[in-house]
Design an enzyme around this catalytic site. Structure first.
Site, PDB file in Angstrom:
ATOM      1  N   ARG A 243     -34.633 -15.593 -33.534  1.00  0.00           N
ATOM      2  CA  ARG A 243     -36.000 -16.032 -33.858  1.00  0.00           C
ATOM      3  C   ARG A 243     -36.026 -16.972 -35.068  1.00  0.00           C
ATOM      4  O   ARG A 243     -36.913 -17.824 -35.164  1.00  0.00           O
ATOM      5  CB  ARG A 243     -36.885 -14.794 -34.054  1.00  0.00           C
ATOM      6  CG  ARG A 243     -37.165 -14.114 -32.712  1.00  0.00           C
ATOM      7  CD  ARG A 243     -37.739 -12.721 -32.806  1.00  0.00           C
ATOM      8  NE  ARG A 243     -37.884 -12.146 -31.458  1.00  0.00           N
ATOM      9  CZ  ARG A 243     -38.128 -10.868 -31.201  1.00  0.00           C
ATOM     10  NH1 ARG A 243     -38.262 -10.006 -32.196  1.00  0.00           N
ATOM     11  NH2 ARG A 243     -38.254 -10.440 -29.952  1.00  0.00           N
ATOM     12  N   GLN A 340     -53.530 -36.227 -30.474  1.00  0.00           N
ATOM     13  CA  GLN A 340     -54.949 -36.589 -30.566  1.00  0.00           C
ATOM     14  C   GLN A 340     -55.148 -37.838 -31.435  1.00  0.00           C
ATOM     15  O   GLN A 340     -55.898 -38.737 -31.084  1.00  0.00           O
ATOM     16  CB  GLN A 340     -55.730 -35.391 -31.144  1.00  0.00           C
ATOM     17  CG  GLN A 340     -57.235 -35.575 -31.176  1.00  0.00           C
ATOM     18  CD  GLN A 340     -57.841 -35.569 -29.775  1.00  0.00           C
ATOM     19  OE1 GLN A 340     -57.200 -35.177 -28.804  1.00  0.00           O
ATOM     20  NE2 GLN A 340     -59.071 -36.040 -29.675  1.00  0.00           N
ATOM     21  N   ILE A 341     -54.430 -37.895 -32.537  1.00  0.00           N
ATOM     22  CA  ILE A 341     -54.527 -39.052 -33.441  1.00  0.00           C
ATOM     23  C   ILE A 341     -54.108 -40.334 -32.718  1.00  0.00           C
ATOM     24  O   ILE A 341     -54.677 -41.400 -32.927  1.00  0.00           O
ATOM     25  CB  ILE A 341     -53.641 -38.812 -34.698  1.00  0.00           C
ATOM     26  CG1 ILE A 341     -54.334 -37.811 -35.633  1.00  0.00           C
ATOM     27  CG2 ILE A 341     -53.330 -40.113 -35.428  1.00  0.00           C
ATOM     28  CD1 ILE A 341     -53.477 -37.368 -36.808  1.00  0.00           C
ATOM     29  N   GLY A 344     -55.012 -42.515 -26.438  1.00  0.00           N
ATOM     30  CA  GLY A 344     -54.381 -42.804 -25.140  1.00  0.00           C
ATOM     31  C   GLY A 344     -52.890 -43.036 -25.269  1.00  0.00           C
ATOM     32  O   GLY A 344     -52.109 -42.624 -24.396  1.00  0.00           O
ATOM     33  N   GLU A 367     -37.885 -15.861 -26.719  1.00  0.00           N
ATOM     34  CA  GLU A 367     -37.370 -15.004 -27.802  1.00  0.00           C
ATOM     35  C   GLU A 367     -38.483 -14.163 -28.442  1.00  0.00           C
ATOM     36  O   GLU A 367     -38.467 -13.894 -29.643  1.00  0.00           O
ATOM     37  CB  GLU A 367     -36.581 -15.821 -28.817  1.00  0.00           C
ATOM     38  CG  GLU A 367     -35.406 -16.517 -28.129  1.00  0.00           C
ATOM     39  CD  GLU A 367     -34.272 -16.905 -29.039  1.00  0.00           C
ATOM     40  OE1 GLU A 367     -34.116 -16.276 -30.086  1.00  0.00           O
ATOM     41  OE2 GLU A 367     -33.545 -17.839 -28.666  1.00  0.00           O
ATOM     42  N   GLY A 368     -39.446 -13.772 -27.608  1.00  0.00           N
ATOM     43  CA  GLY A 368     -40.553 -12.934 -28.062  1.00  0.00           C
ATOM     44  C   GLY A 368     -41.808 -13.758 -28.257  1.00  0.00           C
ATOM     45  O   GLY A 368     -41.840 -14.651 -29.101  1.00  0.00           O
TER      46      GLY A 368
HETATM   47  N1  CAA Z   1     -32.944  -4.387 -34.928  1.00  0.00           N
HETATM   48  C1  CAA Z   1     -32.279  -3.230 -34.682  1.00  0.00           C
HETATM   49  N2  CAA Z   1     -32.831  -2.191 -33.986  1.00  0.00           N
HETATM   50  C2  CAA Z   1     -34.081  -2.383 -33.526  1.00  0.00           C
HETATM   51  C3  CAA Z   1     -34.822  -3.559 -33.730  1.00  0.00           C
HETATM   52  C4  CAA Z   1     -34.203  -4.592 -34.481  1.00  0.00           C
HETATM   53  N3  CAA Z   1     -34.836  -5.736 -34.722  1.00  0.00           N
HETATM   54  N4  CAA Z   1     -36.032  -3.447 -33.159  1.00  0.00           N
HETATM   55  C5  CAA Z   1     -36.075  -2.219 -32.604  1.00  0.00           C
HETATM   56  N5  CAA Z   1     -34.888  -1.586 -32.829  1.00  0.00           N
HETATM   57  C6  CAA Z   1     -34.533  -0.229 -32.427  1.00  0.00           C
HETATM   58  C7  CAA Z   1     -35.577   0.753 -32.936  1.00  0.00           C
HETATM   59  O1  CAA Z   1     -35.279   1.167 -34.268  1.00  0.00           O
HETATM   60  C8  CAA Z   1     -35.472   1.884 -31.961  1.00  0.00           C
HETATM   61  O2  CAA Z   1     -34.364   2.696 -32.313  1.00  0.00           O
HETATM   62  P1  CAA Z   1     -34.510   4.325 -32.342  1.00  0.00           P
HETATM   63  O3  CAA Z   1     -34.760   4.691 -30.913  1.00  0.00           O
HETATM   64  O4  CAA Z   1     -33.184   4.789 -32.861  1.00  0.00           O
HETATM   65  O5  CAA Z   1     -35.660   4.610 -33.230  1.00  0.00           O
HETATM   66  C9  CAA Z   1     -35.127   1.184 -30.648  1.00  0.00           C
HETATM   67  O6  CAA Z   1     -34.590  -0.099 -31.012  1.00  0.00           O
HETATM   68  C10 CAA Z   1     -36.330   0.976 -29.759  1.00  0.00           C
HETATM   69  O7  CAA Z   1     -37.286   0.259 -30.522  1.00  0.00           O
HETATM   70  P2  CAA Z   1     -38.826   0.221 -30.136  1.00  0.00           P
HETATM   71  O8  CAA Z   1     -39.291   1.638 -29.869  1.00  0.00           O
HETATM   72  O9  CAA Z   1     -39.551  -0.564 -31.136  1.00  0.00           O
HETATM   73  O10 CAA Z   1     -38.764  -0.525 -28.726  1.00  0.00           O
HETATM   74  P3  CAA Z   1     -39.918  -0.999 -27.769  1.00  0.00           P
HETATM   75  O11 CAA Z   1     -39.509  -0.693 -26.383  1.00  0.00           O
HETATM   76  O12 CAA Z   1     -41.251  -0.538 -28.272  1.00  0.00           O
HETATM   77  O13 CAA Z   1     -39.820  -2.590 -27.860  1.00  0.00           O
HETATM   78  C11 CAA Z   1     -40.278  -4.771 -28.710  1.00  0.00           C
HETATM   79  C12 CAA Z   1     -39.950  -3.290 -29.006  1.00  0.00           C
HETATM   80  C13 CAA Z   1     -40.456  -5.367 -30.089  1.00  0.00           C
HETATM   81  C14 CAA Z   1     -41.513  -4.944 -27.885  1.00  0.00           C
HETATM   82  C15 CAA Z   1     -39.055  -5.421 -27.983  1.00  0.00           C
HETATM   83  O14 CAA Z   1     -38.972  -4.955 -26.661  1.00  0.00           O
HETATM   84  C16 CAA Z   1     -39.135  -6.921 -27.977  1.00  0.00           C
HETATM   85  O15 CAA Z   1     -38.750  -7.569 -28.948  1.00  0.00           O
HETATM   86  N6  CAA Z   1     -39.625  -7.505 -26.839  1.00  0.00           N
HETATM   87  C17 CAA Z   1     -39.545  -8.941 -26.666  1.00  0.00           C
HETATM   88  C18 CAA Z   1     -38.264  -9.283 -25.973  1.00  0.00           C
HETATM   89  C19 CAA Z   1     -37.891 -10.714 -26.173  1.00  0.00           C
HETATM   90  O16 CAA Z   1     -37.961 -11.257 -27.256  1.00  0.00           O
HETATM   91  N7  CAA Z   1     -37.422 -11.297 -25.089  1.00  0.00           N
HETATM   92  C20 CAA Z   1     -36.950 -12.640 -25.154  1.00  0.00           C
HETATM   93  C21 CAA Z   1     -35.774 -12.731 -24.263  1.00  0.00           C
HETATM   94  S1  CAA Z   1     -34.510 -13.713 -24.817  1.00  0.00           S
HETATM   95  C22 CAA Z   1     -34.990 -15.294 -24.558  1.00  0.00           C
HETATM   96  O17 CAA Z   1     -36.112 -15.697 -24.604  1.00  0.00           O
HETATM   97  C23 CAA Z   1     -33.803 -16.032 -24.321  1.00  0.00           C
HETATM   98  C24 CAA Z   1     -33.565 -17.369 -24.098  1.00  0.00           C
HETATM   99  O18 CAA Z   1     -32.869 -17.633 -23.143  1.00  0.00           O
HETATM  100  C25 CAA Z   1     -33.923 -18.407 -25.100  1.00  0.00           C
END
Ligand code: CAA
Length: 385
Positions: A243, A340-341, A344, A367-368
């Site tokens: 990110r 916009q600036i 056309g 990436e989220g």
């Molecule tokens: N670092 C380390 N561990 C982490 C963490 C981090 N940043 N974030 C969460 N964890 C751990 C938590 O501590 C937790 O551990 P425990 O079970 O031991 O407590 C575990 O992971 C689960 O965490 P959450 O309960 O927070 O998980 P969640 O299911 O609620 O999901 C979320 C959290 C933030 C929504 C996550 O799923 C997320 O980031 N989603 C977005 C996914 C994403 O970015 N996808 C993009 C794909 S890649 C892409 O775009 C690629 C490309 O090709 C360019």
């Protein structure tokens, strides 16, 4: 921006700028139009050390820090966001997990060729039914002696059509036990790896994206990255690094659009004077400049926090999400205003504004999404879920 960068940081920034302006700017529009992957320039970027900036030299990288990475990635993305995407996946999403969790043998086999730019790397997390809800994946790896047999589909894989190697996440849980996700290294030249359709995209069109399918793919157990069940934390930790890269890419796109607008308002005449003398245009320039500066500062702050975390081991999730959220939204605001600036002319393919505008959008999604970044930030700030 005038911060005290080291000589080394300025050197890689300047090398990236020179290359971007001389080799990428002239081809960017044609590659956007054709959607052709820019293999030649990516190889040359590898030779300049840009495909593994933070990777130690012994594994083919440039042994530099995250600030250097951010400065260089901004320059490349300012010339062309598609090159920025390919560079960022290699550097952040692919190399980071291997550097932290890879065995010596894995680094030799999988890190060296990608960090040196000889091969392209990818990161396979997303599936057709699980984007934001990343842990809800279905791809399954079943251990059979010294091998894991992997089956299932991944989607939206950046660089998927050309990548030689991938970090891939799969379920390894067994019925009745705790859910478990595990990371694996994949060689795309082995049997059982199948590429699906390439996605036609709004922006970053020269960075290829596709579905992939694993059909009884035999992954040697020594290619497992980290421990069984550690995969989700590896995926999330790697995304923290990724990110910061997307924030730097967004800053680069925004800087390109801002610079076009800053020049245009001084040259373009309307009602007998430069349009930059009109207060509505002045307000746009001021707002664009402030957001660009703020985005760059947040991105550098995240990079510096990551550098410090190397010793402490502390997470930099908050700084990384704040930078990604703010910079991606700033890039969308700035490209919108810059177009916009230009009126056309901005809408015409004769200028790069419409490309910047299309390219900026993805930074709020991959990436989220912005919604996920807000959720991550609010959870960390309040402790509530
Ligand atoms: N670092 C380390 N561990 C982490 C963490 C981090 N940043 N974030 C969460 N964890 C751990 C938590 O501590 C937790 O551990 P425990 O079970 O031991 O407590 C575990 O992971 C689960 O965490 P959450 O309960 O927070 O998980 P969640 O299911 O609620 O999901 C979320 C959290 C933030 C929504 C996550 O799923 C997320 O980031 N989603 C977005 C996914 C994403 O970015 N996808 C993009 C794909 S890649 C892409 O775009 C690629 C490309 O090709 C360019």
């Amino acid at each position: 921006m005038n911060l005290d960068f080291t000589e080394e940081q300025l050197m890689i920034r300047d090398a990236a700028r020179d290359f971007a302006q001389s080799a990428i700017v002239p081809i960017a529009a044609a590659h956007d139009e054709s959607g052709e992957f820019p293999l030649d320039t990516i190889r040359q970027m590898g030779e300049l050390g840009l495909m593994g900036i933070e990777v130690p030299e012994q594994y083919g990288g440039a042994s530099m820090d995250t600030v250097s990475y951010v400065l260089a990635l901004k320059e490349i993305s300012q010339a062309d966001a598609a090159h920025g995407t390919i560079m960022s996946v290699n550097n952040s999403l692919y190399a980071n997990g291997l550097m932290k969790y890879g065995t010596e043998q894995q680094r030799e086999t999988f890190l060296k060729p990608v960090a040196s730019g000889e091969a392209i790397g990818a990161y396979a997390l997303t599936e057709p039914q699980s984007g934001s809800d990343a842990s809800n994946m279905r791809v399954r790896a079943v251990r059979n002696g010294d091998t894991y047999v992997i089956n299932g589909k991944k989607s939206w894989i950046t660089s998927g059509p050309v990548a030689r190697y991938m970090v891939l996440f799969a379920r390894t849980d067994v019925e009745g036990e705790q859910p478990a996700i595990t990371a694996f290294m994949i060689d795309t030249e082995k049997p059982g790896f199948v590429r699906g359709k390439t996605e036609p995209k709004l922006g970053i069109r020269a960075s290829a994206t596709c579905e992939i399918e694993l059909e009884d793919y035999q992954c040697p157990a020594e290619w497992r990255l980290g421990e069984e069940g550690q995969g989700f934390k590896i995926a999330m930790g790697v995304l923290d690094a990724g990110r910061i890269g997307i924030a730097a890419q967004a800053v680069g796109i925004a800087a390109a659009a801002y610079e076009c607008a800053r020049q245009y308002v001084q040259e373009r005449q309307a009602f007998g004077r430069p349009i930059g003398t009109f207060q509505m245009i002045q307000a746009k320039i001021a707002d664009m400049r402030c957001r660009l500066e703020a985005a760059e500062l947040l991105t550098l702050n995240a990079a510096l926090t990551k550098v410090k975390s190397k010793e402490s081991g502390a997470r930099y999730t908050l700084e990384s999400s704040m930078a990604k959220l703010y910079a991606s939204e700033a890039a969308n605001f700035i490209t919108h205003q810059a177009l916009q600036i230009h009126g056309g002319m901005g809408y015409s393919k004769e200028m790069p504004l419409e490309r910047y505008y299309r390219d900026a959008k993805i930074t709020e999604i991959y990436e989220g999404t912005s919604e996920i970044q807000r959720m991550v930030i609010a959870r960390l700030e309040t402790g509530l879920r």
